[in-house]
Design a protein around this motif. Structure first.
Motif, PDB file in Angstrom:
ATOM      1  N   HIS A   5      63.095  71.466  69.532  1.00  0.00           N
ATOM      2  CA  HIS A   5      62.840  70.578  70.674  1.00  0.00           C
ATOM      3  C   HIS A   5      62.702  71.347  71.979  1.00  0.00           C
ATOM      4  O   HIS A   5      63.129  72.506  72.093  1.00  0.00           O
ATOM      5  N   ASP A   6      62.084  70.659  72.958  1.00  0.00           N
ATOM      6  CA  ASP A   6      61.961  71.228  74.305  1.00  0.00           C
ATOM      7  C   ASP A   6      62.853  70.466  75.279  1.00  0.00           C
ATOM      8  O   ASP A   6      62.691  70.553  76.496  1.00  0.00           O
ATOM      9  N   GLY A   7      63.790  69.684  74.744  1.00  0.00           N
ATOM     10  CA  GLY A   7      64.676  68.878  75.584  1.00  0.00           C
ATOM     11  C   GLY A   7      64.264  67.419  75.575  1.00  0.00           C
ATOM     12  O   GLY A   7      65.094  66.525  75.489  1.00  0.00           O
ATOM     13  N   HIS A   8      62.950  67.178  75.660  1.00  0.00           N
ATOM     14  CA  HIS A   8      62.434  65.800  75.667  1.00  0.00           C
ATOM     15  C   HIS A   8      61.837  65.450  74.306  1.00  0.00           C
ATOM     16  O   HIS A   8      62.213  64.478  73.677  1.00  0.00           O
ATOM     17  N   ARG A   9      60.920  66.314  73.846  1.00  0.00           N
ATOM     18  CA  ARG A   9      60.244  66.016  72.577  1.00  0.00           C
ATOM     19  C   ARG A   9      60.785  66.887  71.462  1.00  0.00           C
ATOM     20  O   ARG A   9      60.879  68.099  71.614  1.00  0.00           O
ATOM     21  N   GLY A  10      61.106  66.229  70.367  1.00  0.00           N
ATOM     22  CA  GLY A  10      61.481  66.959  69.160  1.00  0.00           C
ATOM     23  C   GLY A  10      60.279  67.060  68.256  1.00  0.00           C
ATOM     24  O   GLY A  10      59.483  66.114  68.148  1.00  0.00           O
ATOM     25  N   TRP A  11      60.114  68.212  67.631  1.00  0.00           N
ATOM     26  CA  TRP A  11      58.972  68.471  66.755  1.00  0.00           C
ATOM     27  C   TRP A  11      59.447  68.760  65.332  1.00  0.00           C
ATOM     28  O   TRP A  11      60.490  69.385  65.147  1.00  0.00           O
ATOM     29  N   VAL A  12      58.660  68.320  64.379  1.00  0.00           N
ATOM     30  CA  VAL A  12      58.950  68.622  62.968  1.00  0.00           C
ATOM     31  C   VAL A  12      57.761  69.376  62.389  1.00  0.00           C
ATOM     32  O   VAL A  12      56.603  69.013  62.644  1.00  0.00           O
ATOM     33  N   TYR A  13      58.061  70.416  61.639  1.00  0.00           N
ATOM     34  CA  TYR A  13      57.044  71.207  60.947  1.00  0.00           C
ATOM     35  C   TYR A  13      57.528  71.453  59.513  1.00  0.00           C
ATOM     36  O   TYR A  13      58.721  71.368  59.219  1.00  0.00           O
ATOM     37  N   TYR A  14      56.621  71.864  58.677  1.00  0.00           N
ATOM     38  CA  TYR A  14      56.965  72.312  57.327  1.00  0.00           C
ATOM     39  C   TYR A  14      57.841  71.302  56.567  1.00  0.00           C
ATOM     40  O   TYR A  14      58.802  71.686  55.902  1.00  0.00           O
ATOM     41  N   LEU A  15      57.496  70.001  56.701  1.00  0.00           N
ATOM     42  CA  LEU A  15      58.155  69.037  55.808  1.00  0.00           C
ATOM     43  C   LEU A  15      57.551  69.236  54.422  1.00  0.00           C
ATOM     44  O   LEU A  15      56.343  69.055  54.227  1.00  0.00           O
ATOM     45  N   ALA A  16      58.378  69.616  53.484  1.00  0.00           N
ATOM     46  CA  ALA A  16      57.871  69.927  52.137  1.00  0.00           C
ATOM     47  C   ALA A  16      58.902  69.537  51.095  1.00  0.00           C
ATOM     48  O   ALA A  16      60.090  69.821  51.246  1.00  0.00           O
ATOM     49  N   VAL A  17      58.442  68.898  50.047  1.00  0.00           N
ATOM     50  CA  VAL A  17      59.290  68.604  48.884  1.00  0.00           C
ATOM     51  C   VAL A  17      58.567  69.160  47.662  1.00  0.00           C
ATOM     52  O   VAL A  17      57.356  68.928  47.500  1.00  0.00           O
ATOM     53  N   SER A  18      59.290  69.883  46.844  1.00  0.00           N
ATOM     54  CA  SER A  18      58.640  70.498  45.673  1.00  0.00           C
ATOM     55  C   SER A  18      58.060  69.392  44.790  1.00  0.00           C
ATOM     56  O   SER A  18      58.657  68.310  44.663  1.00  0.00           O
ATOM     57  N   PRO A  19      56.899  69.637  44.196  1.00  0.00           N
ATOM     58  CA  PRO A  19      56.248  68.590  43.393  1.00  0.00           C
ATOM     59  C   PRO A  19      57.198  67.966  42.369  1.00  0.00           C
ATOM     60  O   PRO A  19      57.172  66.748  42.152  1.00  0.00           O
ATOM     61  N   ALA A  20      58.065  68.770  41.758  1.00  0.00           N
ATOM     62  CA  ALA A  20      58.961  68.243  40.716  1.00  0.00           C
ATOM     63  C   ALA A  20      60.010  67.288  41.272  1.00  0.00           C
ATOM     64  O   ALA A  20      60.551  66.462  40.533  1.00  0.00           O
TER      65      ALA A  20
END
Ligand code: COA
Length: 136
Positions: free
Chosen positions: A62-77
């Motif tokens: 986050h930058d204090g105001h906005r939170g960011w999400v990256y690399y949301l990943a769940v293994s195929p299995a």
């Protein structure tokens, strides 16, 4: 399953998961992304481990105001068992605990299949266009 903050020893497994789930690009150094997020004061990589190996991840910062999400990943299995939702909930909690009022993320234009997932979780399209260029 518990969501935990991943650490440097998870680097190789997390990067392998990101490669397997199509999230890496040749021009981005995923291991360096992981190290920066894990080492920085306002970011983390959250994960769910199965037999000590991460089967789900979400990078949050986050930058204090906005939170960011990256690399949301769940293994195929492991998909379809609630881990994606669990990880997004954990990102929201992680940000709320730090007083950050907004969560947002970018979705690549060739990844339209995931939009229905986010819509199902209650995230709405934001009326912005992202501009950028590389500095390296
Ligand atoms: C997107 C992703 C993280 C979803 O993970 P998942 O663990 O399978 O998702 P969940 O099991 O937690 O699903 C949560 C809910 O969303 C629904 N859902 C899952 N995928 C969906 C999809 N593609 N479209 C619509 N709904 C979907 C589930 O049915 C579930 O509904 P419920 O909670 O009401 O029962 C996973 O498919 C993935 O890793 N994709 C590849 C990487 C990627 O594109 N990441 C996003 C980058 S922006």
């Amino acid at each position: 399953m518990d969501v935990v903050e991943l650490g440097p020893s998870d680097t190789a497994a997390a990067v392998a998961l990101w490669q397997e789930t199509g999230l890496t690009r040749p021009w981005n150094d995923a291991a360096a992304d992981f190290a920066r997020a894990v080492g920085g004061p306002s970011s983390a990589v959250l994960g769910v481990r199965e037999a000590d190996v991460p089967v789900g991840t979400a990078m949050v910062g986050h930058d204090g105001h906005r939170g960011w999400v990256y690399y949301l990943a769940v293994s195929p299995a492991a998909r379809g068992t609630g881990l994606g939702r669990l990880l997004m909930d954990a990102c929201e909690r992680w940000l709320s605990e730090r007083g950050v009022p907004k969560i947002q993320f970018m979705v690549r234009t060739d990844n339209t299949g995931v939009l229905a997932f986010y819509d199902h979780l209650g995230y709405a399209h934001q009326d912005v266009v992202v501009l950028g260029r590389r500095l390296d």
